[in-house]
Motif scaffolding. Structure first.
Motif, PDB file in Angstrom:
ATOM      1  N   VAL A 373      39.926  31.102   7.584  1.00  0.00           N
ATOM      2  CA  VAL A 373      41.162  31.110   6.804  1.00  0.00           C
ATOM      3  C   VAL A 373      41.810  32.489   6.897  1.00  0.00           C
ATOM      4  O   VAL A 373      41.166  33.504   6.608  1.00  0.00           O
ATOM      5  CB  VAL A 373      40.891  30.769   5.326  1.00  0.00           C
ATOM      6  CG1 VAL A 373      42.187  30.828   4.526  1.00  0.00           C
ATOM      7  CG2 VAL A 373      40.244  29.396   5.211  1.00  0.00           C
ATOM      8  N   ALA A 374      43.055  32.541   7.314  1.00  0.00           N
ATOM      9  CA  ALA A 374      43.812  33.788   7.382  1.00  0.00           C
ATOM     10  C   ALA A 374      45.292  33.448   7.375  1.00  0.00           C
ATOM     11  O   ALA A 374      45.684  32.328   7.736  1.00  0.00           O
ATOM     12  CB  ALA A 374      43.451  34.593   8.637  1.00  0.00           C
ATOM     13  N   ASN A 375      46.090  34.379   6.967  1.00  0.00           N
ATOM     14  CA  ASN A 375      47.532  34.166   6.872  1.00  0.00           C
ATOM     15  C   ASN A 375      48.105  33.732   8.222  1.00  0.00           C
ATOM     16  O   ASN A 375      47.929  34.402   9.226  1.00  0.00           O
ATOM     17  CB  ASN A 375      48.208  35.463   6.407  1.00  0.00           C
ATOM     18  CG  ASN A 375      49.598  35.220   5.868  1.00  0.00           C
ATOM     19  OD1 ASN A 375      49.783  34.340   5.045  1.00  0.00           O
ATOM     20  ND2 ASN A 375      50.562  35.985   6.322  1.00  0.00           N
ATOM     21  N   ARG A 385      43.099  25.474  -1.514  1.00  0.00           N
ATOM     22  CA  ARG A 385      43.011  26.922  -1.698  1.00  0.00           C
ATOM     23  C   ARG A 385      41.645  27.416  -1.219  1.00  0.00           C
ATOM     24  O   ARG A 385      40.639  26.734  -1.389  1.00  0.00           O
ATOM     25  CB  ARG A 385      43.210  27.303  -3.170  1.00  0.00           C
ATOM     26  CG  ARG A 385      44.658  27.204  -3.641  1.00  0.00           C
ATOM     27  CD  ARG A 385      44.785  27.646  -5.089  1.00  0.00           C
ATOM     28  NE  ARG A 385      46.131  27.489  -5.600  1.00  0.00           N
ATOM     29  CZ  ARG A 385      47.024  28.467  -5.691  1.00  0.00           C
ATOM     30  NH1 ARG A 385      46.687  29.685  -5.290  1.00  0.00           N
ATOM     31  NH2 ARG A 385      48.226  28.251  -6.185  1.00  0.00           N
ATOM     32  N   GLU A 386      41.632  28.615  -0.644  1.00  0.00           N
ATOM     33  CA  GLU A 386      40.413  29.238  -0.162  1.00  0.00           C
ATOM     34  C   GLU A 386      40.484  30.730  -0.458  1.00  0.00           C
ATOM     35  O   GLU A 386      41.485  31.231  -0.974  1.00  0.00           O
ATOM     36  CB  GLU A 386      40.222  28.994   1.342  1.00  0.00           C
ATOM     37  CG  GLU A 386      39.985  27.539   1.744  1.00  0.00           C
ATOM     38  CD  GLU A 386      38.625  27.025   1.313  1.00  0.00           C
ATOM     39  OE1 GLU A 386      37.784  27.858   0.879  1.00  0.00           O
ATOM     40  OE2 GLU A 386      38.389  25.813   1.396  1.00  0.00           O
ATOM     41  N   CYS A 387      39.411  31.440  -0.089  1.00  0.00           N
ATOM     42  CA  CYS A 387      39.347  32.896  -0.239  1.00  0.00           C
ATOM     43  C   CYS A 387      39.610  33.306  -1.685  1.00  0.00           C
ATOM     44  O   CYS A 387      40.505  34.108  -1.987  1.00  0.00           O
ATOM     45  CB  CYS A 387      40.333  33.593   0.704  1.00  0.00           C
ATOM     46  SG  CYS A 387      40.173  33.146   2.447  1.00  0.00           S
ATOM     47  N   SER A 388      38.835  32.696  -2.597  1.00  0.00           N
ATOM     48  CA  SER A 388      38.975  32.984  -4.032  1.00  0.00           C
ATOM     49  C   SER A 388      40.410  32.763  -4.498  1.00  0.00           C
ATOM     50  O   SER A 388      40.971  33.545  -5.268  1.00  0.00           O
ATOM     51  CB  SER A 388      38.531  34.415  -4.323  1.00  0.00           C
ATOM     52  OG  SER A 388      37.176  34.611  -3.970  1.00  0.00           O
ATOM     53  N   PRO A 407      46.979  38.811  -1.056  1.00  0.00           N
ATOM     54  CA  PRO A 407      47.747  39.566  -0.074  1.00  0.00           C
ATOM     55  C   PRO A 407      47.628  38.983   1.337  1.00  0.00           C
ATOM     56  O   PRO A 407      46.713  38.201   1.609  1.00  0.00           O
ATOM     57  CB  PRO A 407      47.104  40.962  -0.145  1.00  0.00           C
ATOM     58  CG  PRO A 407      45.702  40.700  -0.588  1.00  0.00           C
ATOM     59  CD  PRO A 407      45.784  39.541  -1.548  1.00  0.00           C
ATOM     60  N   ALA A 408      48.541  39.380   2.199  1.00  0.00           N
ATOM     61  CA  ALA A 408      48.607  38.780   3.542  1.00  0.00           C
ATOM     62  C   ALA A 408      47.352  39.042   4.363  1.00  0.00           C
ATOM     63  O   ALA A 408      47.028  38.279   5.266  1.00  0.00           O
ATOM     64  CB  ALA A 408      49.838  39.330   4.296  1.00  0.00           C
ATOM     65  N   GLU A 409      46.611  40.131   4.058  1.00  0.00           N
ATOM     66  CA  GLU A 409      45.420  40.455   4.851  1.00  0.00           C
ATOM     67  C   GLU A 409      44.183  39.714   4.375  1.00  0.00           C
ATOM     68  O   GLU A 409      43.085  39.882   4.940  1.00  0.00           O
ATOM     69  CB  GLU A 409      45.167  41.966   4.829  1.00  0.00           C
ATOM     70  CG  GLU A 409      44.907  42.559   3.446  1.00  0.00           C
ATOM     71  CD  GLU A 409      46.208  43.004   2.772  1.00  0.00           C
ATOM     72  OE1 GLU A 409      46.134  43.740   1.791  1.00  0.00           O
ATOM     73  OE2 GLU A 409      47.309  42.613   3.254  1.00  0.00           O
ATOM     74  N   ALA A 410      44.297  38.863   3.369  1.00  0.00           N
ATOM     75  CA  ALA A 410      43.137  38.137   2.860  1.00  0.00           C
ATOM     76  C   ALA A 410      42.608  37.168   3.909  1.00  0.00           C
ATOM     77  O   ALA A 410      43.357  36.461   4.557  1.00  0.00           O
ATOM     78  CB  ALA A 410      43.520  37.371   1.593  1.00  0.00           C
ATOM     79  N   THR A 411      41.291  37.158   4.106  1.00  0.00           N
ATOM     80  CA  THR A 411      40.634  36.243   5.044  1.00  0.00           C
ATOM     81  C   THR A 411      39.300  35.817   4.463  1.00  0.00           C
ATOM     82  O   THR A 411      38.752  36.461   3.576  1.00  0.00           O
ATOM     83  CB  THR A 411      40.388  36.912   6.422  1.00  0.00           C
ATOM     84  OG1 THR A 411      39.540  38.053   6.239  1.00  0.00           O
ATOM     85  CG2 THR A 411      41.687  37.325   7.072  1.00  0.00           C
ATOM     86  N   CYS A 412      38.778  34.732   4.975  1.00  0.00           N
ATOM     87  CA  CYS A 412      37.427  34.298   4.628  1.00  0.00           C
ATOM     88  C   CYS A 412      36.960  33.259   5.631  1.00  0.00           C
ATOM     89  O   CYS A 412      37.732  32.786   6.451  1.00  0.00           O
ATOM     90  CB  CYS A 412      37.381  33.751   3.195  1.00  0.00           C
ATOM     91  SG  CYS A 412      38.352  32.249   2.951  1.00  0.00           S
TER      92      CYS A 412
END
Length: 412
Positions: A373-375, A385-388, A407-412
């Motif tokens: 999962v990434a922007n 929804r993912e990444c908390s 934020p846009a840099e959130a990933t998981c």
């Protein structure tokens, strides 16, 4: 005939620009057949004949619940605007019969055109439906759009309300249907508008009729005289709960059966993966000693000691990560004693010592990190929804599902 005349009046007065599409909004009888002219109309200027109820809900009273039971947590609110005058959209919820409203989501740029789109565009606002300590509850969801076009005496405002039920057993997954035509006379909406009863100018409230497209059902709605509205009835067509279909059961048409499915607008997920491999080499000294002792005094006892070192390697492969584990067995000592009667005149002692150093390569461990999962990455479950909860699966340009992260840099 009265209903048809009323609709003609609506067309001439309404400044029709936008409305909420899902959850399914309250309906003016026969307005859907007229291209949602009333539903899309401004609530503060150029008003057509309307009932005398809450202005924020387009003057329409609480009515039947047309939407599937919702669940507390992340959800998506769909809207369509057919004329853009800048401004933004908000989504509120009321749990006390519209006495108070709580903001649960917004899109400050919903009224701004993008690219070549100037006449019609749909959007999707992420919201979080609140839970309630008491458990299940009824509520009203309100979508509002306030234009920024310098209107006189005020900017145009638009509002849509949907009566909903919220439960821990509910479900927020749904398909987005582009049901609004560009204008009342256009045929570009996705409503089936079948069967023939759909166009009836009167009906008995509470009657249900399946559409030719089994994803839709028609419900007869009725509204009595109020304000300067004379009253009327008509069929209102809306989508069945996600995963169900409309069919006749014991002579009664209803949305039944089915399991939850994903929205049709999906695209393959391509995961960006990064793999880091770390190799560790460990040198393990192993000392093997062989001692032979011969003693000349009466019986002779010979002791032989043998040391062996055994290494077992086990490799386990799971998905994209490979882990190799090396296990070194502890040296095993075997002692054999032989007694033989011997007679000699003097003792002789012989000692032999052998030292062996063994170099063992320990486990080679591959540590894999896969970013799913990434922007901007594709996703498949609308509203997930993912990444908390930092990332939500939403429609991007061209109605393609993508992860949108804050934020846009959130990933998981």
């Amino acid at each position: 005939m009265i209903a048809i005349t009323t609709l003609a009046v609506l067309v001439s007065y309404v400044s029709a620009h936008g409305m909420m599409v899902w959850p399914i909004v309250r309906a003016m009888p026969q307005d859907q057949q007229n291209g949602y002219s009333y539903a899309k109309g401004a609530i503060n200027v150029n008003l057509p004949p309307h009932p005398d109820f809450d202005k924020l809900c387009n003057f329409l009273p609480p009515g039947p619940v047309f939407t599937q039971t919702l669940a507390p947590g992340p959800a998506i609110i769909d809207w369509t605007i057919t004329a853009f005058h800048r401004g933004g959209c908000n989504v509120h919820i009321s749990k006390d019969n519209q006495a108070t409203w709580t903001l649960i989501g917004s899109d400050p740029e919903c009224g701004i055109t993008t690219g070549a789109t100037t006449t019609k565009r749909s959007g999707h606002i992420p919201v979080t439906i609140p839970s309630d300590p008491a458990g299940d509850y009824s509520a009203v969801l309100k979508w509002s759009y306030v234009a920024d076009n310098g209107g006189q005496p005020e900017n145009e405002a638009f509002g849509s309300c949907a009566d909903v039920r919220v439960s821990s057993k509910g479900n927020n997954t749904h398909k987005f249907w582009d049901i609004l035509p560009t204008n009342p006379g256009s045929g570009d909406g996705q409503l089936p508008k079948t069967p023939w009863q759909y166009y009836a100018t009167s009906c008995t409230a509470g009657t249900f009729v399946c559409s030719d497209n089994t994803a839709f059902i028609n419900q007869c709605v009725s509204l009595g005289p109020s304000g300067n509205y004379n009253g009327g009835s008509g069929f209102y067509q809306y989508q069945c709960p996600e995963g169900s279909v409309c069919k006749s059961v014991n002579g009664v048409d209803a949305c039944v059966g089915g399991s939850i499915v994903q929205p049709d607008k999906t695209s393959a997920t391509t995961a960006a993966s990064t793999t880091t491999t770390t190799t560790t080499t460990t040198t393990v000294p192993t000392k093997s000693t062989t001692t032979t002792t011969t003693t000349t005094v009466a019986p002779t006892t010979t002791t032989t000691t043998t040391t062996t070192s055994k290494t077992t390697t086990t490799t386990t492969t799971t998905s994209k990560t490979t882990t190799t584990t090396t296990t070194t067995n502890v040296p095993t000592t075997t002692t054999t004693t032989t007694t033989t009667p011997t007679t000699t005149t003097q003792p002789t002692t012989t000692t032999t010592t052998t030292t062996t150093t063994t170099t063992a390569v320990a486990a080679t461990t591959s540590v894999g990190t896969t970013v799913k999962v990434a922007n901007g990455l594709a996703c498949t479950k609308y509203g997930a929804r993912e990444c908390s909860n930092a990332c939500i699966c939403n429609y991007a340009a061209g109605n393609v599902l993508e992860w949108q992260c804050t934020p846009a840099e959130a990933t998981c």
